[in-house]
Design a protein around this motif. Sequence first.
Motif, short mmCIF file in Angstrom:
data_model
loop_
_atom_site.label_atom_id
_atom_site.label_comp_id
_atom_site.label_asym_id
_atom_site.label_seq_id
_atom_site.Cartn_x
_atom_site.Cartn_y
_atom_site.Cartn_z
N MET A 1 55.59 24.61 -11.59
CA MET A 1 56.81 24.92 -10.43
C MET A 1 57.78 23.66 -10.68
SD MET A 1 57.94 26.80 -8.34
CE MET A 1 57.99 27.16 -6.55
N ARG A 2 57.14 22.59 -10.67
CA ARG A 2 58.06 21.29 -10.84
C ARG A 2 58.62 21.23 -12.03
NH1 ARG A 2 59.70 19.20 -6.24
NH2 ARG A 2 60.19 17.34 -7.17
N ALA A 3 57.98 21.64 -13.07
CA ALA A 3 58.71 21.51 -14.47
C ALA A 3 59.77 22.62 -14.34
CB ALA A 3 57.79 22.20 -15.46
N ASN A 4 59.51 23.60 -13.73
CA ASN A 4 61.00 24.61 -13.85
C ASN A 4 61.90 24.06 -13.10
OD1 ASN A 4 61.87 27.35 -14.03
ND2 ASN A 4 61.65 27.39 -11.75
N TYR A 5 61.57 23.50 -11.88
CA TYR A 5 62.39 22.66 -10.95
C TYR A 5 63.06 21.54 -11.90
CZ TYR A 5 63.79 18.85 -7.64
OH TYR A 5 64.58 17.92 -7.18
N HIS A 6 62.82 20.91 -12.54
CA HIS A 6 63.55 19.96 -13.38
C HIS A 6 64.23 20.40 -14.33
CE1 HIS A 6 61.89 16.26 -11.79
NE2 HIS A 6 60.53 16.79 -11.72
N ASP A 7 63.87 21.63 -14.86
CA ASP A 7 64.77 22.59 -16.01
C ASP A 7 65.93 22.92 -15.02
OD1 ASP A 7 62.86 22.14 -17.87
OD2 ASP A 7 61.97 24.09 -17.59
N GLU A 8 65.78 23.48 -13.90
CA GLU A 8 67.04 23.78 -13.17
C GLU A 8 67.86 22.67 -12.56
OE1 GLU A 8 66.53 26.44 -9.53
OE2 GLU A 8 64.42 26.99 -10.40
N SER A 10 68.45 19.96 -14.34
CA SER A 10 69.00 19.60 -15.85
C SER A 10 70.19 20.61 -16.31
CB SER A 10 67.92 19.67 -17.06
OG SER A 10 68.54 19.33 -18.12
N SER A 11 69.88 21.82 -15.86
CA SER A 11 70.71 22.78 -16.21
C SER A 11 72.18 22.73 -15.36
CB SER A 11 70.26 24.29 -15.94
OG SER A 11 70.13 24.74 -14.44
N LYS A 62 73.63 26.81 -6.13
CA LYS A 62 72.23 26.28 -6.89
C LYS A 62 71.85 25.04 -6.40
CE LYS A 62 71.42 27.29 -11.07
NZ LYS A 62 71.45 27.38 -12.69
N GLN A 70 62.94 22.88 -2.70
CA GLN A 70 62.20 21.90 -3.51
C GLN A 70 62.20 20.76 -2.90
OE1 GLN A 70 60.91 23.01 -6.07
NE2 GLN A 70 61.82 24.81 -6.69
#
Length: 221
Positions: A1-8, A10-11, A62, A70
């Motif tokens: 979940m946190r990995a996806n958060y960091h991807d978001e 970064s995006s 976003k 988060q």
Amino acid sequence: MRANYHDELSSVLDRLHEMAGLVEEAIIEASASLLHPDIERAERVISNDARLDEMHEELEFKCLSLLALQAPVAGELRTIVSAIRVVFELARMGDLAAHVAKIARLRYPEHAVVSELEPNFQRMAEICIEMIDLATTSLRDRDAKAARQMATIDSEMDTLRSQHFDVILAGGWKGSTEQAVDAALLGRYFERFADHAVAVARRVIYIITGETPEGVDWPNA
């Protein structure tokens, strides 16, 4: 979940870099349409401003979603809050480029800028392009050192702006009242574009270092 958060997260920064690139394109095209009357280029800038407005809304939403869902802390919170401000600054810069293009369109096929002030506005345009290019680079590379250069570059813009009034208010002004108003408005648009670029740099520095540059050289737009 946190990995996806960091991807978001970064995006968001990647999209800010993309938005800055579009703003750079807008001021390049708007300046060209002003200094070398071109109705098609002016129309493109005005039409494309809607895309920047859409990006503003998208990125703001976003960022607010990340804040709400988060519970970011420390550097993450700093990045998200700063990104909200940066996207606002970039949107305003896009609006200002569109304002320049609208004056170019209004006066077409004539020159909106009198010949006496053309070198001044040419330099103003060059400074704006240099500043947004620097902002784009600092966003892409997360480069606080590059962002710190912005305040120094902006000082020349203030000098050029003062020169407008020296020319317009001098007893030898040969232009019309309408041309004087155009010059005053255009000078203001370029000056404010530069101010917003400095504000972007200020936020980039804060994202990277956690410190906010202060003083008269660092206006918060």
